[in-house]
Design a protein around this motif. Sequence first.
Motif, PDB file in Angstrom:
ATOM      1  N   ALA A  91       0.637  -1.280   0.052  1.00  0.00           N
ATOM      2  CA  ALA A  91       0.030  -0.079  -0.017  1.00  0.00           C
ATOM      3  C   ALA A  91       0.776   1.126   0.098  1.00  0.00           C
ATOM      4  CB  ALA A  91      -1.053  -0.052   1.240  1.00  0.00           C
ATOM      5  N   GLN A  92       2.059   1.032   0.443  1.00  0.00           N
ATOM      6  CA  GLN A  92       2.824   2.394   0.410  1.00  0.00           C
ATOM      7  C   GLN A  92       3.393   2.993  -0.818  1.00  0.00           C
ATOM      8  OE1 GLN A  92       6.535   1.409   2.976  1.00  0.00           O
ATOM      9  NE2 GLN A  92       5.108   1.295   4.837  1.00  0.00           N
ATOM     10  N   SER A  93       3.272   2.029  -1.985  1.00  0.00           N
ATOM     11  CA  SER A  93       3.810   2.750  -3.132  1.00  0.00           C
ATOM     12  C   SER A  93       2.479   3.537  -3.860  1.00  0.00           C
ATOM     13  CB  SER A  93       3.844   1.479  -4.162  1.00  0.00           C
ATOM     14  OG  SER A  93       5.028   0.743  -3.707  1.00  0.00           O
ATOM     15  N   TYR A  94       1.170   3.086  -3.960  1.00  0.00           N
ATOM     16  CA  TYR A  94       0.092   3.805  -4.649  1.00  0.00           C
ATOM     17  C   TYR A  94      -0.986   3.995  -3.638  1.00  0.00           C
ATOM     18  CZ  TYR A  94       3.395   3.389  -8.588  1.00  0.00           C
ATOM     19  OH  TYR A  94       4.486   3.145  -9.252  1.00  0.00           O
ATOM     20  N   GLY A  95      -1.210   3.043  -2.529  1.00  0.00           N
ATOM     21  CA  GLY A  95      -2.248   3.188  -1.636  1.00  0.00           C
ATOM     22  C   GLY A  95      -3.158   1.902  -2.087  1.00  0.00           C
ATOM     23  N   THR A  96      -2.702   1.081  -2.799  1.00  0.00           N
ATOM     24  CA  THR A  96      -3.550  -0.092  -3.088  1.00  0.00           C
ATOM     25  C   THR A  96      -3.781  -1.088  -1.925  1.00  0.00           C
ATOM     26  OG1 THR A  96      -2.397  -0.002  -5.478  1.00  0.00           O
ATOM     27  CG2 THR A  96      -3.794  -1.757  -4.785  1.00  0.00           C
ATOM     28  N   ARG A  97      -4.894  -1.160  -1.671  1.00  0.00           N
ATOM     29  CA  ARG A  97      -5.311  -2.202  -0.445  1.00  0.00           C
ATOM     30  C   ARG A  97      -5.685  -3.708  -0.693  1.00  0.00           C
ATOM     31  NH1 ARG A  97      -3.082   1.038   3.417  1.00  0.00           N
ATOM     32  NH2 ARG A  97      -3.815   3.140   3.027  1.00  0.00           N
ATOM     33  N   PHE A  98      -4.749  -4.446   0.133  1.00  0.00           N
ATOM     34  CA  PHE A  98      -4.906  -5.955  -0.396  1.00  0.00           C
ATOM     35  C   PHE A  98      -5.507  -6.445   1.009  1.00  0.00           C
ATOM     36  CE2 PHE A  98      -2.418  -5.252  -3.819  1.00  0.00           C
ATOM     37  CZ  PHE A  98      -2.452  -6.432  -4.647  1.00  0.00           C
ATOM     38  N   THR A  99      -6.565  -7.278   0.965  1.00  0.00           N
ATOM     39  CA  THR A  99      -7.173  -8.129   1.810  1.00  0.00           C
ATOM     40  C   THR A  99      -6.343  -9.468   2.291  1.00  0.00           C
ATOM     41  OG1 THR A  99      -9.359  -7.329   1.346  1.00  0.00           O
ATOM     42  CG2 THR A  99      -9.238  -9.279   2.907  1.00  0.00           C
ATOM     43  N   THR A 100      -6.133  -9.369   3.584  1.00  0.00           N
ATOM     44  CA  THR A 100      -5.281 -10.892   3.972  1.00  0.00           C
ATOM     45  C   THR A 100      -6.210 -11.765   4.739  1.00  0.00           C
ATOM     46  OG1 THR A 100      -4.500 -10.019   6.092  1.00  0.00           O
ATOM     47  CG2 THR A 100      -3.293  -9.456   4.032  1.00  0.00           C
ATOM     48  N   GLY A 101      -5.987 -12.949   4.568  1.00  0.00           N
ATOM     49  CA  GLY A 101      -6.719 -14.083   5.345  1.00  0.00           C
ATOM     50  C   GLY A 101      -6.303 -15.337   4.968  1.00  0.00           C
ATOM     51  N   GLN A 102      -7.020 -16.359   5.469  1.00  0.00           N
ATOM     52  CA  GLN A 102      -7.097 -17.992   5.013  1.00  0.00           C
ATOM     53  C   GLN A 102      -8.011 -17.939   3.770  1.00  0.00           C
ATOM     54  OE1 GLN A 102      -7.519 -19.437   9.094  1.00  0.00           O
ATOM     55  NE2 GLN A 102      -6.655 -21.258   7.800  1.00  0.00           N
ATOM     56  N   THR A 155      -1.387 -17.569  -2.230  1.00  0.00           N
ATOM     57  CA  THR A 155      -1.932 -16.993  -3.419  1.00  0.00           C
ATOM     58  C   THR A 155      -1.965 -15.434  -3.222  1.00  0.00           C
ATOM     59  OG1 THR A 155      -3.208 -19.119  -3.745  1.00  0.00           O
ATOM     60  CG2 THR A 155      -4.073 -17.101  -4.874  1.00  0.00           C
ATOM     61  N   ILE A 156      -1.587 -14.849  -4.323  1.00  0.00           N
ATOM     62  CA  ILE A 156      -1.859 -13.449  -4.283  1.00  0.00           C
ATOM     63  C   ILE A 156      -2.682 -13.034  -5.307  1.00  0.00           C
ATOM     64  CG2 ILE A 156      -0.623 -11.258  -4.425  1.00  0.00           C
ATOM     65  CD1 ILE A 156       1.724 -11.977  -3.037  1.00  0.00           C
ATOM     66  N   GLU A 157      -3.826 -12.646  -5.282  1.00  0.00           N
ATOM     67  CA  GLU A 157      -4.630 -12.162  -6.163  1.00  0.00           C
ATOM     68  C   GLU A 157      -4.409 -10.647  -6.496  1.00  0.00           C
ATOM     69  OE1 GLU A 157      -7.002 -13.496  -8.111  1.00  0.00           O
ATOM     70  OE2 GLU A 157      -7.286 -15.617  -6.917  1.00  0.00           O
ATOM     71  N   LEU A 158      -4.037 -10.043  -7.787  1.00  0.00           N
ATOM     72  CA  LEU A 158      -3.606  -8.901  -8.019  1.00  0.00           C
ATOM     73  C   LEU A 158      -4.638  -8.072  -8.340  1.00  0.00           C
ATOM     74  CD1 LEU A 158      -0.421 -10.128 -10.407  1.00  0.00           C
ATOM     75  CD2 LEU A 158      -0.373  -8.873  -7.907  1.00  0.00           C
ATOM     76  N   ARG A 159      -4.264  -6.580  -8.766  1.00  0.00           N
ATOM     77  CA  ARG A 159      -5.258  -5.386  -9.339  1.00  0.00           C
ATOM     78  C   ARG A 159      -6.086  -6.146 -10.485  1.00  0.00           C
ATOM     79  NH1 ARG A 159      -2.423   0.257 -10.158  1.00  0.00           N
ATOM     80  NH2 ARG A 159      -1.331   0.381  -8.389  1.00  0.00           N
ATOM     81  N   PRO A 160      -7.185  -5.504 -10.286  1.00  0.00           N
ATOM     82  CA  PRO A 160      -8.201  -4.751  -9.614  1.00  0.00           C
ATOM     83  C   PRO A 160      -9.061  -5.372  -8.529  1.00  0.00           C
ATOM     84  CG  PRO A 160      -9.424  -4.930 -11.638  1.00  0.00           C
ATOM     85  CD  PRO A 160      -8.101  -5.799 -11.860  1.00  0.00           C
ATOM     86  N   THR A 161      -9.560  -4.546  -7.945  1.00  0.00           N
ATOM     87  CA  THR A 161     -10.666  -5.215  -7.029  1.00  0.00           C
ATOM     88  C   THR A 161     -11.782  -5.461  -7.783  1.00  0.00           C
ATOM     89  OG1 THR A 161     -11.512  -2.887  -6.646  1.00  0.00           O
ATOM     90  CG2 THR A 161      -9.810  -3.716  -5.025  1.00  0.00           C
ATOM     91  N   GLY A 162     -11.897  -4.777  -8.939  1.00  0.00           N
ATOM     92  CA  GLY A 162     -13.192  -5.249  -9.675  1.00  0.00           C
ATOM     93  C   GLY A 162     -13.977  -4.082 -10.507  1.00  0.00           C
ATOM     94  N   ILE A 213      -0.045  -1.823 -15.724  1.00  0.00           N
ATOM     95  CA  ILE A 213       0.733  -2.755 -15.497  1.00  0.00           C
ATOM     96  C   ILE A 213       2.211  -2.480 -14.525  1.00  0.00           C
ATOM     97  CG2 ILE A 213       2.804  -4.257 -16.819  1.00  0.00           C
ATOM     98  CD1 ILE A 213       0.915  -4.162 -19.292  1.00  0.00           C
ATOM     99  N   LEU A 214       2.774  -1.417 -15.222  1.00  0.00           N
ATOM    100  CA  LEU A 214       4.026  -1.191 -14.192  1.00  0.00           C
ATOM    101  C   LEU A 214       3.762  -0.757 -12.598  1.00  0.00           C
ATOM    102  CD1 LEU A 214       7.010  -0.478 -14.499  1.00  0.00           C
ATOM    103  CD2 LEU A 214       6.696   1.762 -14.970  1.00  0.00           C
ATOM    104  N   ALA A 215       2.617  -0.052 -12.526  1.00  0.00           N
ATOM    105  CA  ALA A 215       2.461   0.281 -10.970  1.00  0.00           C
ATOM    106  C   ALA A 215       2.000  -1.038 -10.369  1.00  0.00           C
ATOM    107  CB  ALA A 215       1.056   1.047 -11.058  1.00  0.00           C
ATOM    108  N   SER A 216       1.221  -2.006 -10.985  1.00  0.00           N
ATOM    109  CA  SER A 216       0.851  -3.168 -10.122  1.00  0.00           C
ATOM    110  C   SER A 216       2.220  -4.085  -9.885  1.00  0.00           C
ATOM    111  CB  SER A 216       0.103  -3.856 -11.104  1.00  0.00           C
ATOM    112  OG  SER A 216      -0.383  -5.038 -10.430  1.00  0.00           O
ATOM    113  N   ALA A 217       3.203  -4.119 -11.029  1.00  0.00           N
ATOM    114  CA  ALA A 217       4.543  -4.443 -10.838  1.00  0.00           C
ATOM    115  C   ALA A 217       5.136  -3.966  -9.917  1.00  0.00           C
ATOM    116  CB  ALA A 217       5.231  -4.921 -12.034  1.00  0.00           C
ATOM    117  N   ILE A 218       5.379  -2.678  -9.741  1.00  0.00           N
ATOM    118  CA  ILE A 218       6.229  -2.176  -8.718  1.00  0.00           C
ATOM    119  C   ILE A 218       5.753  -2.242  -7.285  1.00  0.00           C
ATOM    120  CG2 ILE A 218       6.698   0.507  -7.743  1.00  0.00           C
ATOM    121  CD1 ILE A 218       6.948   1.305 -10.885  1.00  0.00           C
ATOM    122  N   GLU A 219       4.367  -2.136  -7.157  1.00  0.00           N
ATOM    123  CA  GLU A 219       3.800  -2.214  -5.576  1.00  0.00           C
ATOM    124  C   GLU A 219       4.164  -3.648  -5.226  1.00  0.00           C
ATOM    125  OE1 GLU A 219       0.233  -1.089  -6.137  1.00  0.00           O
ATOM    126  OE2 GLU A 219      -0.914  -2.962  -6.971  1.00  0.00           O
TER     127      GLU A 219
END
Length: 421
Positions: A345-356, A383-390, A403-409
Amino acid sequence: MKLSVILLAPLVLATAVPKQERKITYDGYKAFRISTEHDAAAVKEKLAGLSVVPFNFNTEEHLDIAIAPEDITAFEALNLTAEVMHEDLGADIAKHETFSAYEGVTAQAIPSLTWFNSYHAYADHMQFFNDLQGAFTQNSEIFTVGNSGQGRSIFGIHLWGSGGKGSKPAVYFHGTVHAREWITAKVVEYITYNLLVQYSNNTAVKTVLDSYDFYIIPFVNPDGFVYTQTTNRLWRKNRQTRTSSSCVGTDMNRNWPYKWEVTGGASTDPCDETYKGQAAGDTTEIKALVAFTQTLKNSKGIKLFIDWHSYGQYILTPWGYDCSLKPANHARQASLASGLATRIAQSYGTRFTTGQACAALYATTGDSTDYLTGAALAEFAWTIELRPTGSSGGGFVLPAAQILASAIEQWEGMKYLLAAM
């Protein structure tokens, strides 16, 4: 009702003779994120009879679908609570599947970073890896684990540091398991690029590469990926045919031979998107990957495995097959996953949900992370599910500008995780 049968089943009948298939354009299809208000069955019942393409399998809160042009008026008359994902899915696909020519290597004999400005043809991806490895022959090599069902090489790149080849525990990445998830290949390519390019001038990267052997397979499903580029951009499975069915393809992330037999996390219908196969590990690709994975287990062991997917912005830990069961090191995994989400999230503010995986998303059986945890004894398997949320980001058709922003974060997140685990 099985939405996947309405549109997708007729599309696979001609796959026995691929050259005769016409490209599916999705022109005029309109995609929506529909609020299910925790009653997905009622929403699906209202959609019965419409020609739709389903995108997501976790339908507790929302259902992402594309509607055929002839049914858009009927859909809008249902007055469902919905947000538009694509005004014209076909137009958005055409916009973002215009492949740029590979520009080759720079004066420093490495591929140009312009590679990450657009999507590329499969042959160019292979050349990218060959060129990248060719610039770092002292600590990298191209390897293959076997061939796909249609005979394509399932290739990867192996990276190592000062300890020498094969001397450290494995960090093991998979990309493009599901054919339509194009962003996954780009992300693992960017991580690979930076591990090699920064090894000689970045102390933190050097420490990581000196501590682990990296095995990175960008196209677990090369046949499916090529099919998305030639015929059907939204294809998910591999391209395996079976004499018992006219439907093509198996979901390789439901075919791993661990808890495959458990019910509820995959489909037994060959026409479904999550078809598990006739037997555990019966796809050509998974057979090869299981054998390779076991060699890593029996060598120096597997420290970290990540299966990169899209979309949804999730970091998912085991287990997928059981929502109540936790691995022995669950607390440690949860802590690292939370730290990873914070760093991303520090790169672009993209929020990822964590959990089992089972509890945070949905139940899966025969999936890669459960196999890596239960059978290959990886310390961490995610498993990491990348951008976007939907709804605001295009779903599987992620704009090339992201592409580049997703890769950088993700790279920033990996630097944290690889140092902290």
